[in-house]
Enzyme design. Structure first.
Site, short mmCIF file in Angstrom:
data_model
loop_
_atom_site.label_atom_id
_atom_site.label_comp_id
_atom_site.label_asym_id
_atom_site.label_seq_id
_atom_site.Cartn_x
_atom_site.Cartn_y
_atom_site.Cartn_z
N SER A 1 -40.88 102.02 -48.99
CA SER A 1 -39.84 101.41 -48.83
C SER A 1 -39.97 99.42 -48.21
O SER A 1 -39.43 99.15 -48.84
CB SER A 1 -39.18 101.80 -47.86
N ASP B 1 -32.72 97.83 -40.70
CA ASP B 1 -32.08 98.99 -40.20
C ASP B 1 -33.24 99.55 -39.67
O ASP B 1 -34.04 98.77 -38.88
CB ASP B 1 -31.80 100.13 -41.24
N HIS C 1 -36.69 99.31 -40.90
CA HIS C 1 -36.86 97.91 -42.25
C HIS C 1 -36.57 96.72 -41.58
O HIS C 1 -35.40 96.45 -40.85
CB HIS C 1 -36.07 98.21 -43.22
#
Ligand code: NAG
Ligand code: NAG
Ligand code: NAG
Ligand code: NAG
Ligand code: NAG
Length: 362
Positions: A37, A327, A330
């Site tokens: 991610s 978040d 991340h």
């Protein structure tokens, strides 16, 4: 005589690069992106049972003004690297439509690991599958340019990896039985072994220039702090220990590959130290908050509820650029930009043996 002759060749080369700008210009260097991610640009949007996605508000709010599938308020590290290399945004492999694949392709998938068992089958594009997709792209380029030009192009290309974090985080969050049959050393050995297998495969297909981002201080991500049941909500040192073992083993593996594979070049980015520094001394780097995430819920807003998909209630900060983390797992665009700059032009204390500016030119 000597001078006029080299002038003549220079003229011929210039004309050739004007006629065939995509294949012959020495400036044209494709960027292939592999990983999780941290690097994803939207592949998981096209996976029905994806482990995680970021294609809903407020992801993307700062730069794109709409959610693209990037796990940030804006751009991620590969976007900045592409910009510095004068490339367009590199599209996700699964995104429909015609892409300029000779600029590169992004295979990264949120949740992906180097070990297939890290996630349930079909919920991410694991590293091995990313390598299979790369082979498909190579075939497509070959059909366009022919074998000789493809070999040339792929040997100039940059192959950039961010992989391993999910292999070490998953045993402490989503599946505690992943580690059961292995010692730490064996488990790290499997992650490095599978990564090495993919590197060698790309090398066999003509790849020469590789970039590796180390794993970060994983136990100190807001997500892991929030998951720490030890009562303190401190860093989960056990997870960070895996990260340290992984990074040492990766450095050794890269040195080894350099002795085995002729023409193999790499850059290793010490993301671990760069992120630890920013968590500890956040204000020095222009962040008001270094531990708590901008978007999420629970301790440190570490619960992955940003956008309301995990739980109903979540908090969102007013200004993501005040925060290091967007978040629980991340970074904000501002943090990604700082790190991408270090990768591009940082000195050998953060990225070695080459920084990316040099590796692109090599
Ligand atoms: C997605 O998950 C559902 C429920 O677990 C399953 O029935 C289905 O086969 C999965 N689809 C894919 C494409 O993996
Ligand atoms: C958890 O990991 C074990 C060991 O690899 C595996 O057998 C099991 O299917 C995994 N469970 C889930 C829900 O992914
Ligand atoms: C990854 O490592 C495991 C354990 O060593 C092995 O069984 C598996 O075949 C490897 N996969 C790849 C793609 O290298
Ligand atoms: C929680 O604390 C115990 C005892 O100090 C320690 O052994 C364990 O590794 C800790 N767990 C994590 C995930 O850090
Ligand atoms: C590398 O860069 C850092 C940060 O800009 C600086 O503090 C350090 O002195 C530099 N080191 C070398 C060897 O140039």
């Amino acid at each position: 005589m000597e001078n006029s002759r080299s002038g003549f060749y220079f003229l011929v080369l210039c004309c050739a690069s004007l006629l065939f700008p995509t294949c012959c210009s020495s400036k044209h260097i494709p960027l292939f992106i592999f990983g999780d991610s941290f690097f994803e640009a939207g592949n998981n949007n096209y996976i029905r049972n994806a482990t995680g996605r970021a294609n809903f508000w407020p992801y993307g709010e700062t730069f794109f003004k709409y959610p693209t599938g990037r796990f940030s308020d804006g751009r991620v590290i590969p976007d900045f690297i592409a910009e510095y290399a004068k490339l367009p945004f590199i599209p996700p492999y699964l995104q429909p439509g015609n892409h300029q694949i000779t600029d590169g392709v992004n295979f990264a998938s949120g949740g992906a690991g180097a070990l297939a068992q890290t996630r349930p089958a079909g919920s991410v594009i694991d590293l091995k599958t990313q390598a299979i997709y790369f082979k498909n792209v190579e075939r497509q380029i070959s059909q366009k340019l022919g074998d000789t030009e493809t070999k040339k192009l792929l040997s100039k290309a940059i192959y950039m990896f961010n992989i391993g974090s999910n292999d070490y985080v998953a045993p402490f969050t989503t599946n505690s039985s992943l580690l059961q049959a292995y010692s730490r050393k064996e488990y790290v050995g499997m992650v490095i072994g599978n990564t090495t297998t993919v590197i060698k495969e790309i090398y066999r297909n003509g790849g020469r220039k590789f970039v590796f981002v180390s794993t970060g201080p994983l136990g100190c991500l807001p997500y892991l702090r929030a998951s720490n049941k030890n009562g303190t909500r401190g860093c989960m040192d056990e997870v960070t220990l895996f990260s340290k073992l992984h990074n040492s083993a990766l450095i050794e593996a890269l040195k080894e590959l350099q002795t085995q594979l002729r023409g193999f070049k790499y850059s290793y980015f010490d993301f671990y130290t760069s992120l630890s520094e920013r968590i500890k001394h956040h204000s020095k780097y222009g962040f008001e908050k270094g531990k708590v995430a901008c978007c999420g819920s629970g301790p440190y807003r570490g619960i992955l509820s940003c956008g309301g998909r995990g739980a109903e209630e979540y908090q969102l900060c007013d200004n993501p650029s005040d925060y290091l983390f967007f978040d629980g797992g991340h970074l904000t665009e501002k943090a990604n930009n700082q790190l991408a700059k270090l990768m591009w032009s940082g000195n050998s204390t953060v990225i070695w043996p080459y920084n990316l500016k040099t590796l692109f030119q090599e």
